[in-house]
Design a protein around this motif. Sequence first.
Motif, PDB file in Angstrom:
ATOM      1  N   CYS A 217       0.833  -1.211   0.000  1.00 14.66           N
ATOM      2  CA  CYS A 217       0.000   0.000   0.000  1.00 14.66           C
ATOM      3  C   CYS A 217       0.860   1.251   0.000  1.00 14.66           C
ATOM      4  O   CYS A 217       1.639   1.472   0.924  1.00 14.66           O
ATOM      5  CB  CYS A 217      -0.869   0.063   1.258  1.00 14.66           C
ATOM      6  SG  CYS A 217      -2.380  -0.861   1.211  1.00 14.66           S
ATOM      7  N   HIS A 218       0.677   2.084  -0.997  1.00 14.11           N
ATOM      8  CA  HIS A 218       1.314   3.402  -0.960  1.00 14.11           C
ATOM      9  C   HIS A 218       0.336   4.473  -0.467  1.00 14.11           C
ATOM     10  O   HIS A 218       0.728   5.413   0.195  1.00 14.11           O
ATOM     11  CB  HIS A 218       1.816   3.798  -2.359  1.00 14.11           C
ATOM     12  CG  HIS A 218       2.977   2.997  -2.833  1.00 14.11           C
ATOM     13  ND1 HIS A 218       4.184   2.989  -2.187  1.00 14.11           N
ATOM     14  CD2 HIS A 218       3.113   2.162  -3.903  1.00 14.11           C
ATOM     15  CE1 HIS A 218       5.031   2.195  -2.844  1.00 14.11           C
ATOM     16  NE2 HIS A 218       4.405   1.669  -3.872  1.00 14.11           N
ATOM     17  N   GLY A 219      -0.944   4.362  -0.808  1.00 15.42           N
ATOM     18  CA  GLY A 219      -1.917   5.431  -0.540  1.00 15.42           C
ATOM     19  C   GLY A 219      -2.599   5.303   0.810  1.00 15.42           C
ATOM     20  O   GLY A 219      -2.806   4.204   1.318  1.00 15.42           O
ATOM     21  N   THR A 220      -2.972   6.442   1.369  1.00 11.23           N
ATOM     22  CA  THR A 220      -3.491   6.453   2.739  1.00 11.23           C
ATOM     23  C   THR A 220      -4.876   5.787   2.856  1.00 11.23           C
ATOM     24  O   THR A 220      -5.163   5.119   3.836  1.00 11.23           O
ATOM     25  CB  THR A 220      -3.483   7.894   3.311  1.00 11.23           C
ATOM     26  OG1 THR A 220      -3.526   7.834   4.724  1.00 11.23           O
ATOM     27  CG2 THR A 220      -4.630   8.741   2.797  1.00 11.23           C
ATOM     28  N   ALA A 222      -6.115   3.302   1.095  1.00  6.67           N
ATOM     29  CA  ALA A 222      -5.913   1.847   1.037  1.00  6.67           C
ATOM     30  C   ALA A 222      -5.309   1.350   2.354  1.00  6.67           C
ATOM     31  O   ALA A 222      -5.668   0.274   2.845  1.00  6.67           O
ATOM     32  CB  ALA A 222      -5.006   1.487  -0.133  1.00  6.67           C
ATOM     33  N   ILE A 223      -4.412   2.132   2.934  1.00  5.44           N
ATOM     34  CA  ILE A 223      -3.808   1.739   4.213  1.00  5.44           C
ATOM     35  C   ILE A 223      -4.900   1.597   5.277  1.00  5.44           C
ATOM     36  O   ILE A 223      -4.939   0.626   6.029  1.00  5.44           O
ATOM     37  CB  ILE A 223      -2.722   2.760   4.635  1.00  5.44           C
ATOM     38  CG1 ILE A 223      -1.509   2.634   3.704  1.00  5.44           C
ATOM     39  CG2 ILE A 223      -2.317   2.565   6.096  1.00  5.44           C
ATOM     40  CD1 ILE A 223      -0.445   3.714   3.873  1.00  5.44           C
ATOM     41  N   CYS A 231      -5.289  -6.727   8.051  1.00  2.92           N
ATOM     42  CA  CYS A 231      -4.032  -7.156   7.428  1.00  2.92           C
ATOM     43  C   CYS A 231      -2.912  -7.028   8.464  1.00  2.92           C
ATOM     44  O   CYS A 231      -2.929  -6.127   9.295  1.00  2.92           O
ATOM     45  CB  CYS A 231      -3.712  -6.294   6.206  1.00  2.92           C
ATOM     46  SG  CYS A 231      -4.901  -6.503   4.868  1.00  2.92           S
ATOM     47  N   ARG A 232      -1.926  -7.911   8.422  1.00  5.72           N
ATOM     48  CA  ARG A 232      -0.859  -7.886   9.441  1.00  5.72           C
ATOM     49  C   ARG A 232       0.174  -6.797   9.156  1.00  5.72           C
ATOM     50  O   ARG A 232       0.577  -6.076  10.054  1.00  5.72           O
ATOM     51  CB  ARG A 232      -0.168  -9.246   9.483  1.00  5.72           C
ATOM     52  CG  ARG A 232       1.042  -9.349  10.413  1.00  5.72           C
ATOM     53  CD  ARG A 232       0.690  -9.616  11.858  1.00  5.72           C
ATOM     54  NE  ARG A 232      -0.042 -10.855  12.015  1.00  5.72           N
ATOM     55  CZ  ARG A 232       0.531 -12.069  12.161  1.00  5.72           C
ATOM     56  NH1 ARG A 232       1.840 -12.186  12.183  1.00  5.72           N
ATOM     57  NH2 ARG A 232      -0.231 -13.142  12.318  1.00  5.72           N
ATOM     58  N   THR A 233       0.625  -6.705   7.892  1.00  5.97           N
ATOM     59  CA  THR A 233       1.655  -5.703   7.598  1.00  5.97           C
ATOM     60  C   THR A 233       1.274  -4.860   6.382  1.00  5.97           C
ATOM     61  O   THR A 233       0.694  -5.359   5.424  1.00  5.97           O
ATOM     62  CB  THR A 233       3.039  -6.339   7.313  1.00  5.97           C
ATOM     63  OG1 THR A 233       2.940  -7.208   6.189  1.00  5.97           O
ATOM     64  CG2 THR A 233       3.558  -7.111   8.512  1.00  5.97           C
ATOM     65  N   ILE A 234       1.608  -3.579   6.497  1.00  6.13           N
ATOM     66  CA  ILE A 234       1.471  -2.658   5.372  1.00  6.13           C
ATOM     67  C   ILE A 234       2.870  -2.483   4.801  1.00  6.13           C
ATOM     68  O   ILE A 234       3.754  -1.929   5.455  1.00  6.13           O
ATOM     69  CB  ILE A 234       0.972  -1.270   5.847  1.00  6.13           C
ATOM     70  CG1 ILE A 234      -0.283  -1.397   6.733  1.00  6.13           C
ATOM     71  CG2 ILE A 234       0.763  -0.333   4.665  1.00  6.13           C
ATOM     72  CD1 ILE A 234      -1.567  -1.587   6.033  1.00  6.13           C
ATOM     73  N   GLU A 235       3.071  -2.947   3.590  1.00  6.03           N
ATOM     74  CA  GLU A 235       4.384  -2.827   2.940  1.00  6.03           C
ATOM     75  C   GLU A 235       4.506  -1.451   2.291  1.00  6.03           C
ATOM     76  O   GLU A 235       3.580  -0.990   1.632  1.00  6.03           O
ATOM     77  CB  GLU A 235       4.533  -3.925   1.890  1.00  6.03           C
ATOM     78  CG  GLU A 235       4.270  -5.338   2.419  1.00  6.03           C
ATOM     79  CD  GLU A 235       5.215  -5.744   3.541  1.00  6.03           C
ATOM     80  OE1 GLU A 235       6.430  -5.590   3.354  1.00  6.03           O
ATOM     81  OE2 GLU A 235       4.727  -6.195   4.603  1.00  6.03           O
ATOM     82  N   HIS A 236       5.624  -0.826   2.485  1.00  2.00           N
ATOM     83  CA  HIS A 236       5.965   0.518   1.980  1.00  2.00           C
ATOM     84  C   HIS A 236       5.328   1.627   2.833  1.00  2.00           C
ATOM     85  O   HIS A 236       6.002   2.509   3.291  1.00  2.00           O
ATOM     86  CB  HIS A 236       5.608   0.721   0.504  1.00  2.00           C
ATOM     87  CG  HIS A 236       6.018  -0.416  -0.363  1.00  2.00           C
ATOM     88  ND1 HIS A 236       7.339  -0.790  -0.506  1.00  2.00           N
ATOM     89  CD2 HIS A 236       5.291  -1.313  -1.116  1.00  2.00           C
ATOM     90  CE1 HIS A 236       7.402  -1.836  -1.313  1.00  2.00           C
ATOM     91  NE2 HIS A 236       6.185  -2.186  -1.681  1.00  2.00           N
ATOM     92  N   ALA A 237       3.998   1.570   3.034  1.00  5.38           N
ATOM     93  CA  ALA A 237       3.290   2.559   3.863  1.00  5.38           C
ATOM     94  C   ALA A 237       3.726   3.982   3.521  1.00  5.38           C
ATOM     95  O   ALA A 237       4.098   4.763   4.389  1.00  5.38           O
ATOM     96  CB  ALA A 237       3.523   2.263   5.347  1.00  5.38           C
TER      97      ALA A 237
END
Length: 393
Positions: A217-220, A222-223, A231-237
């Motif tokens: 996820c790059h966008g807020t 979607a985060i 979801c357990r982890t947000i990649e990139h964030a």
Amino acid sequence: MILRNCSLLSELVEGYTHTSADILIEGGEIKGIYPCGELKTENNCEMDMNNQYVLPGLFDMHVHLTLSAEDTLIDSNKTPIQLALDGYKFALDSLKRGFTTLRDVGASNRAVIGIRDSINNNKLIGPNIFASGRIITPTESGNEFFKGMYLEVDKPDDMVGAVRNVIKDGADFIKLMGTGAIMNPGGVPGQTICFDEEYKAIVKAAEFKNTYVAVHCHGTEAIKSAIKAGCRTIEHASIMDDEAIEMLENSETYIVPTLSAVTTLLRDLPLSSKHMKAKAEAILNKTLEGVTKAYKKRLKIGFGTDQGVTGLYHGDNGKEFELRQQLTNMDNIDLIKQATINSAEIMGVDERLGSIKVGKIADLISVEGNPLKDISVLRNGVTNVIKTGVLVK
Ligand SMILES: [Zn+2]
């Protein structure tokens, strides 16, 4: 094996309070931690660490072992065997620089699952590997750029089928695309591409199999959806507003920033990867702002890099330490914890990995210099690497 005269960081040692020790290793595990000189055992192989710091092996929670850091189009045309052979070499490159645990968040042809299994079955020596296999993604232009790495599906029901398929392939966890990507020539990084219902279906299907979802996820927006779905982890964030950070504080979702990726893609890239530069530029400042805020809120942060992506050579994972320090002002001890105990906790493997404790797996490294004073020693100063009690460097 006995490691004599180890300097220790108390934050990463459990059940022992001194700052120096002799460490006894047997059967691949840490068998005992003793004040220096107290342990009188014969018939053991001994190593004098000369008061070098001994730390738990490092974690990189975001790598791609079927990507070579070079031209992606060349990687996309490799045979499955070549992907596996090269991927194993890349895993060793990271291991020798101190990274004893790698989480591969997207690979083609089950190559990384194969590498993992050969290591786990003692056919090969290598790092601990946790693999997602193919990445589940909604239909998105540009996915074809990474031949075989994506499993394209839409609608909750089909998403559930996709989760079952990648787990059948041998995946340890699920990787999902929640927004457009920088690497992907068609995607817009901030753009949401997954519905809330799709997230929920995927998370539920993963939970049935006792595993979790790592979401790109790059966008807020979607985060936020990913946090709500569990979801357990947000990649990139990359882009997090205050509300997203507050939601993270009150959830079991953790971020895995990859500053190595966003900064490296700003440099000169091969022609096939030119599309990445402008997209990385567009999110860089927001990323640094969000990650700095998350750190100040004392959020538990995982250690990831995106090694394998164009320009990010396997083995140089430790550059992320320097970037996090220079660009987001993190303290050395927090950085070291991010790459050890925090990542182990986030991945749910802290019973056996992530700190120096009697009974844990003997994944240990030693470094030349004091990592509390100079974080770059974790990039360039790793002198010995012990994997499951075996000296591999
Ligand atoms: Zn990635």
